[in-house]
Write a protein that holds these residues in place. Structure first.
Motif, PDB file in Angstrom:
ATOM      1  N   ARG A 154      58.777  31.135 102.254  1.00 63.33           N
ATOM      2  CA  ARG A 154      58.341  31.614 103.631  1.00 63.33           C
ATOM      3  C   ARG A 154      59.355  31.137 104.454  1.00 63.33           C
ATOM      4  O   ARG A 154      59.484  31.691 105.642  1.00 63.33           O
ATOM      5  CB  ARG A 154      57.007  30.857 103.797  1.00 63.33           C
ATOM      6  CG  ARG A 154      56.327  31.028 104.963  1.00 63.33           C
ATOM      7  CD  ARG A 154      54.884  30.691 105.407  1.00 63.33           C
ATOM      8  NE  ARG A 154      54.338  30.614 106.493  1.00 63.33           N
ATOM      9  CZ  ARG A 154      54.453  29.760 107.375  1.00 63.33           C
ATOM     10  NH1 ARG A 154      55.305  28.688 107.181  1.00 63.33           N
ATOM     11  NH2 ARG A 154      53.905  30.007 108.728  1.00 63.33           N
ATOM     12  N   LYS A 209      62.500  33.242 104.682  1.00 64.08           N
ATOM     13  CA  LYS A 209      62.156  34.452 105.423  1.00 64.08           C
ATOM     14  C   LYS A 209      62.205  34.045 106.936  1.00 64.08           C
ATOM     15  O   LYS A 209      62.868  34.821 107.710  1.00 64.08           O
ATOM     16  CB  LYS A 209      60.924  35.016 105.053  1.00 64.08           C
ATOM     17  CG  LYS A 209      60.841  35.726 103.671  1.00 64.08           C
ATOM     18  CD  LYS A 209      59.443  36.275 103.415  1.00 64.08           C
ATOM     19  CE  LYS A 209      59.568  37.082 102.251  1.00 64.08           C
ATOM     20  NZ  LYS A 209      58.236  37.683 101.850  1.00 64.08           N
ATOM     21  N   GLN A 262      65.873  33.681 107.986  1.00 67.63           N
ATOM     22  CA  GLN A 262      66.596  34.909 107.822  1.00 67.63           C
ATOM     23  C   GLN A 262      66.365  35.711 108.865  1.00 67.63           C
ATOM     24  O   GLN A 262      67.304  36.452 109.561  1.00 67.63           O
ATOM     25  CB  GLN A 262      66.284  35.601 106.514  1.00 67.63           C
ATOM     26  CG  GLN A 262      66.971  37.062 106.415  1.00 67.63           C
ATOM     27  CD  GLN A 262      66.836  37.340 104.884  1.00 67.63           C
ATOM     28  OE1 GLN A 262      67.551  37.250 104.018  1.00 67.63           O
ATOM     29  NE2 GLN A 262      65.921  38.394 104.636  1.00 67.63           N
ATOM     30  N   ASN A 263      65.163  35.889 109.547  1.00 73.52           N
ATOM     31  CA  ASN A 263      64.639  36.665 110.854  1.00 73.52           C
ATOM     32  C   ASN A 263      65.365  36.352 112.012  1.00 73.52           C
ATOM     33  O   ASN A 263      65.694  37.006 112.605  1.00 73.52           O
ATOM     34  CB  ASN A 263      63.334  36.763 110.848  1.00 73.52           C
ATOM     35  CG  ASN A 263      62.547  37.692 109.803  1.00 73.52           C
ATOM     36  OD1 ASN A 263      63.048  38.489 109.267  1.00 73.52           O
ATOM     37  ND2 ASN A 263      61.235  37.249 109.652  1.00 73.52           N
TER      38      ASN A 263
END
Length: 311
Positions: free
Chosen positions: A271, A274, A277-278
């Motif tokens: 989590r 992610k 990365q975003n």
């Protein structure tokens, strides 16, 4: 990130405008080259003629460049663009070198005098038209970041500067009496052609080098790599990720960016990965229109022998 059909349509429209402008230039320059017997104008005509014949198939290649990657083509079809850039660059460089030797040969055989005033006014008009097309392509490419459109824009800019230089040079014998340098007049056209050729040749050579780097999946130029690192590293460091390894490749207009993180502990939060990365994708999207970004844990393989030693 993926670019849509709208961007594809815009790119094709921009390239079509460049195509029509190119063919008009070629026709006018060929007529003027025959009328004045100027090697400098012939240089422009041949240069633009080669660009036209290389530009024609590139318009038909545009839809292929927008096809997504798949198992058979993991990098999509972007390398076709890189290959096309290499072929075009090699052709332009070969033509330019050929013209340099041709004009040196003409100078060795006494040169020839041309209608300086006629050529000067023609080149001034060509410069104005070239600037107009360059501005149009620059505005169009702001949202596309297309290598093909960028190459066309650079070509028009180069043509504009060359035309302005030729206009100034050919006006000199008209407005300034050469006096003791009158013997140089028969060689002026060839001198201008050679100087322009030397001025032009770095552009196609640079395009060939960049295209070959992309074809062989080498990292892009140092400036691009550093810009990516400067964009991504502050975000990763804010989350405590410091041991980083980058794998950056460019195919055509698309950048493939992978960042591997080495961990000091065994647990990894998917989590959290992610989220980070975003944030990285959002930051990169402000600078690049077409790229793929992935953030990965750098998993070290430990052999059975090493495990036995540790035990």
């Amino acid at each position: 990130m993926h670019v849509g059909a709208k961007a594809q349509k815009k790119e094709k429209s921009a390239m079509t405008v460049s195509l029509y402008g190119n063919i008009v230039f070629v026709i006018l320059e060929l007529i003027m080259a025959v009328y004045t017997s100027s090697q400098a104008v012939l240089l422009d005509a041949i240069y633009d003629g080669v660009e036209f014949f290389m530009l024609l198939p590139s318009i038909f290649l545009i839809p292929l460049l927008y096809k997504p990657s798949n198992e058979k083509h993991p990098f999509g079809y972007m390398q076709i663009e890189s290959m096309f850039v290499v072929v075009k660059g090699v052709t332009m460089a070969a033509v330019t070198i050929g013209l340099i030797f041709n004009n040196i040969n003409l100078m060795l055989h006494g040169g020839h005098t041309v209608s300086f005033g006629t050529i000067a006014w023609f080149e001034l008009a060509a410069c104005i038209l070239g600037v107009a097309v360059s501005i149009y392509l620059r505005r169009k490419n702001k949202v596309m970041n297309s290598h093909l459109v960028e190459m066309e824009m650079n070509g028009w800019q180069l043509d504009s500067v060359a035309s302005l230089g030729m206009a100034v040079a050919f006006f000199l014998p008209v407005v300034i009496p050469f006096g003791p340098f009158k013997g140089l007049i028969p060689y002026l056209d060839q001198i201008i052609t050679v100087v322009l050729s030397i001025f032009m040749i770095p552009t196609p050579i640079k395009a060939v080098i960049q295209g070959l780097r992309d074809l062989f999946l080498l990292p892009p130029e140092e400036e691009t790599v550093e810009e990516i690192k400067e964009t991504v590293e502050p975000i990763l460091e804010a989350y405590g990720y410091e041991k980083l390894y980058y794998d950056i490749v460019r195919t055509g207009r698309k950048l493939w960016i992978s960042v591997y993180i080495t961990f000091d502990r065994d647990e990894v939060s998917i989590r959290r990965f992610k989220i980070v990365q975003n944030f990285c994708i959002q930051a990169l999207a402000k600078k690049y229109s077409d790229f793929y970004f992935e953030l990965l844990p750098d998993i070290e393989f430990v052999s059975d022998d090493k495990k036995e030693k540790e035990v």
